[in-house]
Scaffold this motif. Structure first.
Motif, PDB file in Angstrom:
ATOM      1  N   ARG A  62     -23.878  33.935  10.739  1.00  0.00           N
ATOM      2  CA  ARG A  62     -25.253  33.925  10.237  1.00  0.00           C
ATOM      3  C   ARG A  62     -26.015  32.834  10.977  1.00  0.00           C
ATOM      4  O   ARG A  62     -25.511  31.727  11.129  1.00  0.00           O
ATOM      5  CB  ARG A  62     -25.271  33.617   8.741  1.00  0.00           C
ATOM      6  CG  ARG A  62     -24.561  34.625   7.910  1.00  0.00           C
ATOM      7  CD  ARG A  62     -24.324  34.167   6.483  1.00  0.00           C
ATOM      8  NE  ARG A  62     -25.546  33.827   5.781  1.00  0.00           N
ATOM      9  CZ  ARG A  62     -25.607  33.595   4.477  1.00  0.00           C
ATOM     10  NH1 ARG A  62     -24.517  33.669   3.733  1.00  0.00           N
ATOM     11  NH2 ARG A  62     -26.744  33.272   3.905  1.00  0.00           N
ATOM     12  N   ILE A  86     -30.398  36.011  10.447  1.00  0.00           N
ATOM     13  CA  ILE A  86     -29.726  37.247  10.847  1.00  0.00           C
ATOM     14  C   ILE A  86     -28.250  37.151  10.513  1.00  0.00           C
ATOM     15  O   ILE A  86     -27.685  36.059  10.451  1.00  0.00           O
ATOM     16  CB  ILE A  86     -29.913  37.555  12.349  1.00  0.00           C
ATOM     17  CG1 ILE A  86     -29.327  36.443  13.211  1.00  0.00           C
ATOM     18  CG2 ILE A  86     -31.376  37.811  12.677  1.00  0.00           C
ATOM     19  CD1 ILE A  86     -29.168  36.806  14.664  1.00  0.00           C
ATOM     20  N   ILE A  88     -24.388  38.879  11.488  1.00  0.00           N
ATOM     21  CA  ILE A  88     -23.625  39.689  12.436  1.00  0.00           C
ATOM     22  C   ILE A  88     -22.168  39.690  12.002  1.00  0.00           C
ATOM     23  O   ILE A  88     -21.546  38.634  11.859  1.00  0.00           O
ATOM     24  CB  ILE A  88     -23.744  39.151  13.876  1.00  0.00           C
ATOM     25  CG1 ILE A  88     -25.204  39.187  14.320  1.00  0.00           C
ATOM     26  CG2 ILE A  88     -22.858  39.951  14.827  1.00  0.00           C
ATOM     27  CD1 ILE A  88     -25.467  38.492  15.637  1.00  0.00           C
ATOM     28  N   PHE A  95     -25.104  43.798  14.014  1.00  0.00           N
ATOM     29  CA  PHE A  95     -26.185  43.157  13.269  1.00  0.00           C
ATOM     30  C   PHE A  95     -26.430  44.037  12.050  1.00  0.00           C
ATOM     31  O   PHE A  95     -26.704  45.225  12.182  1.00  0.00           O
ATOM     32  CB  PHE A  95     -27.420  43.087  14.176  1.00  0.00           C
ATOM     33  CG  PHE A  95     -28.702  42.821  13.462  1.00  0.00           C
ATOM     34  CD1 PHE A  95     -28.997  41.564  12.996  1.00  0.00           C
ATOM     35  CD2 PHE A  95     -29.629  43.836  13.268  1.00  0.00           C
ATOM     36  CE1 PHE A  95     -30.199  41.301  12.350  1.00  0.00           C
ATOM     37  CE2 PHE A  95     -30.823  43.594  12.629  1.00  0.00           C
ATOM     38  CZ  PHE A  95     -31.103  42.328  12.169  1.00  0.00           C
ATOM     39  N   ASN A  96     -26.278  43.493  10.822  1.00  0.00           N
ATOM     40  CA  ASN A  96     -26.376  44.359   9.654  1.00  0.00           C
ATOM     41  C   ASN A  96     -27.250  43.827   8.517  1.00  0.00           C
ATOM     42  O   ASN A  96     -27.332  44.450   7.478  1.00  0.00           O
ATOM     43  CB  ASN A  96     -24.982  44.675   9.111  1.00  0.00           C
ATOM     44  CG  ASN A  96     -24.309  43.457   8.521  1.00  0.00           C
ATOM     45  OD1 ASN A  96     -24.528  42.342   8.957  1.00  0.00           O
ATOM     46  ND2 ASN A  96     -23.492  43.674   7.517  1.00  0.00           N
ATOM     47  N   GLN A  98     -30.941  41.132   7.719  1.00  0.00           N
ATOM     48  CA  GLN A  98     -31.935  40.147   8.116  1.00  0.00           C
ATOM     49  C   GLN A  98     -32.682  39.706   6.875  1.00  0.00           C
ATOM     50  O   GLN A  98     -32.959  40.509   5.983  1.00  0.00           O
ATOM     51  CB  GLN A  98     -32.918  40.728   9.132  1.00  0.00           C
ATOM     52  CG  GLN A  98     -33.927  39.714   9.603  1.00  0.00           C
ATOM     53  CD  GLN A  98     -34.752  40.207  10.774  1.00  0.00           C
ATOM     54  OE1 GLN A  98     -34.752  41.381  11.101  1.00  0.00           O
ATOM     55  NE2 GLN A  98     -35.461  39.307  11.397  1.00  0.00           N
TER      56      GLN A  98
END
Length: 144
Positions: A62, A86, A88, A95-96, A98
């Protein structure tokens, strides 16, 4: 300019119907703070080892960047900020999530700070679509 390193542990509890989903998260933070033309810029990199109770273990990265302008409001010295974070996953290199924040820091005492914020959270779903959530939140920090 400053650099910080921290280690921690977080336990999460999420209600799913009648069941509680429990996850343990040992973590490490790397924090870089600087100023650009009197604007505060902080970048926090967090590495989490996620240990869900009923699922496989995984690593997640993160990164949160926070910007604070060189202004305060009222005699309480309320300071606004904006932030973007973000997420990951290392297992999928994906990337999942935000999170976009807007809020204020309110000093209550020399070693106590209140944070009030609005958060717009985007989560990637299994079908590759995105789900958004709106959150109003607060934190109280005790500084040692």
């Amino acid at each position: 300019d400053s650099l910080g390193v921290g280690f921690g542990y977080k336990a999460t509890f999420e209600k799913d119907g009648d069941d509680w989903l429990v996850e343990d998260r040992p973590l490490m933070n790397l924090i870089v703070k600087t100023k650009v033309r009197d604007w505060g810029v902080t970048s926090r990199s967090r590495f989490e080892y996620r240990i869900p109770e009923d699922d496989s273990e995984s690593w997640r990265y993160r990164n949160q960047v926070t910007i604070t302008p060189p202004v305060t409001f009222t005699t309480l010295k309320i300071q606004p900020y904006v932030s973007d974070e973000i997420f990951i996953r290392f297992d999928d290199e994906d990337f999942n999530q935000q999170r976009l924040y807007g809020g204020v820091y309110i000093p209550l005492h020399e070693r106590i700070r209140l944070e009030l914020f609005y958060l717009w959270k985007l989560d990637e779903q299994d079908d590759r679509s995105w789900h958004d959530t709106n959150v109003i939140g607060s934190y109280v920090y005790f500084l040692f």
